[in-house]
Design a protein around this motif. Sequence first.
Motif, PDB file in Angstrom:
ATOM      1  N   ARG A   1       0.752   4.463  -3.026  1.00  0.00           N
ATOM      2  CA  ARG A   1       0.906   5.560  -2.322  1.00  0.00           C
ATOM      3  C   ARG A   1       1.966   6.325  -3.126  1.00  0.00           C
ATOM      4  NH1 ARG A   1      -1.788   3.794   2.596  1.00  0.00           N
ATOM      5  NH2 ARG A   1      -3.924   4.137   2.054  1.00  0.00           N
TER       6      ARG A   1
ATOM      7  N   GLU B   1      -5.025  -3.838   1.981  1.00  0.00           N
ATOM      8  CA  GLU B   1      -3.845  -2.939   4.039  1.00  0.00           C
ATOM      9  C   GLU B   1      -5.686  -3.545   4.066  1.00  0.00           C
ATOM     10  OE1 GLU B   1      -2.605   1.495   5.566  1.00  0.00           O
ATOM     11  OE2 GLU B   1      -3.282   1.269   3.536  1.00  0.00           O
TER      12      GLU B   1
ATOM     13  N   GLY C   1      -5.879  -0.198  -0.839  1.00  0.00           N
ATOM     14  CA  GLY C   1      -6.361   0.198   0.205  1.00  0.00           C
ATOM     15  C   GLY C   1      -7.296  -1.059   0.501  1.00  0.00           C
TER      16      GLY C   1
ATOM     17  N   ALA D   1       0.637  -1.296  -0.138  1.00  0.00           N
ATOM     18  CA  ALA D   1      -0.523  -0.073  -0.447  1.00  0.00           C
ATOM     19  C   ALA D   1       0.917   1.096   0.367  1.00  0.00           C
ATOM     20  CB  ALA D   1      -0.822   0.226   1.497  1.00  0.00           C
TER      21      ALA D   1
ATOM     22  N   ASP E   1      -6.917   2.288  -4.524  1.00  0.00           N
ATOM     23  CA  ASP E   1      -7.540   1.764  -3.906  1.00  0.00           C
ATOM     24  C   ASP E   1      -7.490   0.068  -3.804  1.00  0.00           C
ATOM     25  OD1 ASP E   1      -9.001   3.985  -4.564  1.00  0.00           O
ATOM     26  OD2 ASP E   1     -10.278   3.254  -6.052  1.00  0.00           O
TER      27      ASP E   1
END
Length: 518
Positions: free
Chosen positions: A14, A54, A51, A10, A48
């Motif tokens: 990012r 995660e 995410g 993740a 996404d």
Amino acid sequence: MQYCSWRGYASTCRAMQMTATIPPERETGIRKFSNHQSFLDILNEMNDYAGQRELIAENMMMNICIELTKYLQELKMERKTHLSEAKKSQQSLESTYKQLDSSKKRFEREWREADKAAQYAEKTDQDINATKADVEKAKQQANMRTHIAEECKNDYAAQLQKYNKEQSQFYFSDMPLIFNKLQDMDERRVRKLAQGYVLFSDTERHVMPIIGKCLEGVTKAGTNVNERNDSIALIEQYKSGFERPGDLDFEDYSQGINRASSDSSLGTLGTPKGPLELLGKNRSKPFWLFSKKSKRHTPERIIVMPTVTEDFGHLPPEQRRKRLQQKLDDIGKELQKEVDQSEALEKMKDVYEKNPQMGDPASLSPQINQTAQNMERLRLELSKYESWLTEAGRRGDSMLRRDTLPEDALSYRSHSNNNEPYSPDGTHSEEGTPDSSQAIYAEFDDDFEEEEELVAPIGQCTAMYNFPGASEGTITMQEGEVLSVVEEDKGDGWTRVRRANGNEGYIPTSYVSISLSK
């Protein structure tokens, strides 16, 4: 380990998204290309996706790892209790065995002593030299030893029976019960692990639809790439606007004509400040776009970069027109912002004049003068860039040109400390004007006329405090009263509201809680 790996995944996604973040000034140009837009869409989808991974890691940590850790602590305590019970039973059996062994040894010792006393009494009885008193004493001693030996024998038998009973209970009752408890504990441990496996599967299955949509978005982004349109957009963005060179003229040296370069030659085009000027001194030869560069850098081949000028004259015609048009749009937006700020300051000044306890009107004069100077400067720049755009060959269809800018952006007259008006061309007007707040902001007072057409509300607000509304243009307000918002606060600290009966006025923005409609 799996949790950490998803965390890292993740974070990587990012980081990629942050690395690919486009500056605002370049975002519009970048998004023209479908491959760039698709790459940004893929980064958003991968964000996404990361995410969701995660989220799985979070669920594993909160619902599985932490629960299993707590359950492990409970099992440790339970296991410790069971082992403590087993140890206690074993220690009790060992203590009973020690008592049995002690009674056995005592019985053995006392029986030997009794046997010796009986033999001594019999020997004394047969001795002709022994007196009757000695014989009686020996017999009494033998009887006493025999009695003690019998007591030890009975004690040994009782201890033996007790030990056999406890040993039977230890091996046939206590230990099997403890082993059954340990077995049940281990089975519950295995069942808890199995439940964790199922919970992990359920968590994964729960996010699969979202992950599937993310992957569909990636697929869609890939299919949306249109290489043909990207090529056209790139050409449109960087085309120079230069005319193609004409045919070279025949130069007949047999007639004694001096060698001269053709006016239509590409190397001698008269296009001002074009890319051909980058060639430096060697301009007599035709310029080939895809010719190989020499490895030897002679003075004739040094590239001289053009000087960047304010009118973008160093750019090709088409690029120059685009940059000028963009500059005009930026100046127009800045000018509109200055106009809005000036209007807000004048409204605040008018309110201060009508309600002196709220502030000193003179304190706003420096800001008003500075805003007026900024507006004049921006109008001059606007005229300058419009003239350059006209010179470049196209006026442009900007919505922020002088003929389409807000009227007050062109006709606004700033006020200095002595209230001297400014004319649109930046010079002082000699004509006298009435009160500035009445001449320029007459609409501010007209906002409260009942004949004015009602404006649709843009939200609601709830009064947090009482407001008397004593000055002109304001309305009273009670704590908890709900009003309709007609005009937002433009930086002067006042919001225009309306009651249900149609009465309108201004109230302090800090006195209410505003909720705007979306």
